[in-house]
Design a protein around this motif. Structure first.
Motif, mmCIF file in Angstrom:
data_model
loop_
_atom_site.group_PDB
_atom_site.id
_atom_site.type_symbol
_atom_site.label_atom_id
_atom_site.label_comp_id
_atom_site.label_asym_id
_atom_site.label_seq_id
_atom_site.Cartn_x
_atom_site.Cartn_y
_atom_site.Cartn_z
ATOM 1 N N ASP A 154 20.967 54.312 11.633
ATOM 2 C CA ASP A 154 20.820 52.863 11.565
ATOM 3 C C ASP A 154 19.729 52.558 10.548
ATOM 4 O O ASP A 154 18.539 52.538 10.874
ATOM 5 N N LEU A 155 20.121 52.343 9.299
ATOM 6 C CA LEU A 155 19.184 52.082 8.211
ATOM 7 C C LEU A 155 19.073 50.571 8.046
ATOM 8 O O LEU A 155 20.006 49.923 7.586
ATOM 9 N N GLU A 156 17.943 50.014 8.450
ATOM 10 C CA GLU A 156 17.773 48.572 8.334
ATOM 11 C C GLU A 156 17.647 48.138 6.887
ATOM 12 O O GLU A 156 18.168 47.103 6.501
ATOM 13 N N ARG A 157 16.920 48.935 6.077
ATOM 14 C CA ARG A 157 16.815 48.627 4.648
ATOM 15 C C ARG A 157 16.353 49.852 3.883
ATOM 16 O O ARG A 157 15.653 50.708 4.423
ATOM 17 N N ALA A 158 16.759 49.918 2.626
ATOM 18 C CA ALA A 158 16.282 50.921 1.668
ATOM 19 C C ALA A 158 16.284 50.244 0.304
ATOM 20 O O ALA A 158 17.288 49.672 -0.102
ATOM 21 N N GLU A 159 15.158 50.286 -0.382
ATOM 22 C CA GLU A 159 15.016 49.599 -1.667
ATOM 23 C C GLU A 159 14.367 50.527 -2.688
ATOM 24 O O GLU A 159 13.417 51.239 -2.371
ATOM 25 N N LEU A 160 14.890 50.511 -3.904
ATOM 26 C CA LEU A 160 14.284 51.211 -5.029
ATOM 27 C C LEU A 160 13.906 50.138 -6.040
ATOM 28 O O LEU A 160 14.778 49.435 -6.567
ATOM 29 N N LEU A 161 12.604 49.994 -6.305
ATOM 30 C CA LEU A 161 12.100 48.872 -7.091
ATOM 31 C C LEU A 161 11.242 49.347 -8.253
ATOM 32 O O LEU A 161 10.631 50.419 -8.207
ATOM 33 N N TYR A 162 11.176 48.514 -9.285
ATOM 34 C CA TYR A 162 10.237 48.687 -10.384
ATOM 35 C C TYR A 162 9.161 47.624 -10.210
ATOM 36 O O TYR A 162 9.471 46.449 -9.999
ATOM 37 N N GLY A 163 7.893 48.019 -10.273
ATOM 38 C CA GLY A 163 6.799 47.076 -10.124
ATOM 39 C C GLY A 163 5.960 47.012 -11.378
ATOM 40 O O GLY A 163 5.670 48.022 -12.008
ATOM 41 N N TYR A 164 5.586 45.787 -11.753
ATOM 42 C CA TYR A 164 4.727 45.566 -12.920
ATOM 43 C C TYR A 164 3.542 44.713 -12.503
ATOM 44 O O TYR A 164 3.715 43.658 -11.881
ATOM 45 N N LEU A 165 2.323 45.152 -12.821
ATOM 46 C CA LEU A 165 1.107 44.428 -12.480
ATOM 47 C C LEU A 165 0.925 43.259 -13.445
ATOM 48 O O LEU A 165 0.802 43.448 -14.643
ATOM 49 N N VAL A 166 0.947 42.041 -12.901
ATOM 50 C CA VAL A 166 0.803 40.836 -13.712
ATOM 51 C C VAL A 166 -0.666 40.515 -13.922
ATOM 52 O O VAL A 166 -1.106 40.215 -15.027
ATOM 53 N N SER A 167 -1.445 40.542 -12.855
ATOM 54 C CA SER A 167 -2.889 40.336 -12.907
ATOM 55 C C SER A 167 -3.497 41.060 -11.706
ATOM 56 O O SER A 167 -2.772 41.656 -10.914
ATOM 57 N N SER A 168 -4.791 40.974 -11.557
ATOM 58 C CA SER A 168 -5.427 41.639 -10.424
ATOM 59 C C SER A 168 -4.823 41.152 -9.122
ATOM 60 O O SER A 168 -4.736 39.948 -8.889
ATOM 61 N N PHE A 169 -4.382 42.076 -8.279
ATOM 62 C CA PHE A 169 -3.824 41.811 -6.953
ATOM 63 C C PHE A 169 -2.446 41.143 -6.982
ATOM 64 O O PHE A 169 -1.945 40.766 -5.929
ATOM 65 N N TRP A 170 -1.809 40.979 -8.126
ATOM 66 C CA TRP A 170 -0.483 40.355 -8.203
ATOM 67 C C TRP A 170 0.458 41.217 -9.037
ATOM 68 O O TRP A 170 0.141 41.569 -10.170
ATOM 69 N N SER A 171 1.604 41.547 -8.458
ATOM 70 C CA SER A 171 2.603 42.313 -9.199
ATOM 71 C C SER A 171 3.980 41.717 -8.951
ATOM 72 O O SER A 171 4.210 41.023 -7.959
ATOM 73 N N ILE A 172 4.891 42.017 -9.844
ATOM 74 C CA ILE A 172 6.286 41.597 -9.729
ATOM 75 C C ILE A 172 7.101 42.851 -9.461
ATOM 76 O O ILE A 172 6.904 43.880 -10.112
#
Length: 118
Positions: free
Chosen positions: A88-106
């Protein structure tokens, strides 16, 4: 008297500035980009019930990368072992993250919800 004091301060400032400029040439180069990783489990349980079933439950997040660019994997689910049913897999995500500024990423990427066969 004030003129001598001002001239002394200007001379001192210029000599300190020249000394710092000369020592900057000897400084080592900045630290190169390094990549690190982390695996964080918010919940990781393995239980044996009264009905003699082994159940594993997890909620985790892992990432690998540098300061600005990261590959992120998130997963949450439950599995009863040897019951013949899929995980029972509720979720699985593969993401790319980019740091926009201190403490904030997309973050953006692909994910799935639902059951996976074990």
């Amino acid at each position: 008297m004030k003129q001598i004091l001002i001239a002394g301060l200007i001379t001192l400032t210029l000599s300190v500035n020249n000394a710092l400029a000369q020592s900057r040439d000897d400084w080592p180069s900045p630290i190169p980009n390094e990549y690190f990783g982390q695996v964080l489990f918010d919940r990781l349980e393995y239980t044996r019930t009264d009905e003699q079933q082994n159940i594993a439950v997890w909620d985790m997040q892992a990432w690998y990368g540098g300061d600005y660019h990261r590959l992120v994997f998130k997963s949450e689910g439950e599995n009863t072992q040897n019951d013949g049913k899929p995980t029972d897999l509720e979720r699985a995500e593969l993401l790319y993250g980019y740091l926009v500024s201190s403490f904030w990423s997309i973050q953006f990427g692909v994910g799935t919800k639902g059951e996976l066969s074990s």
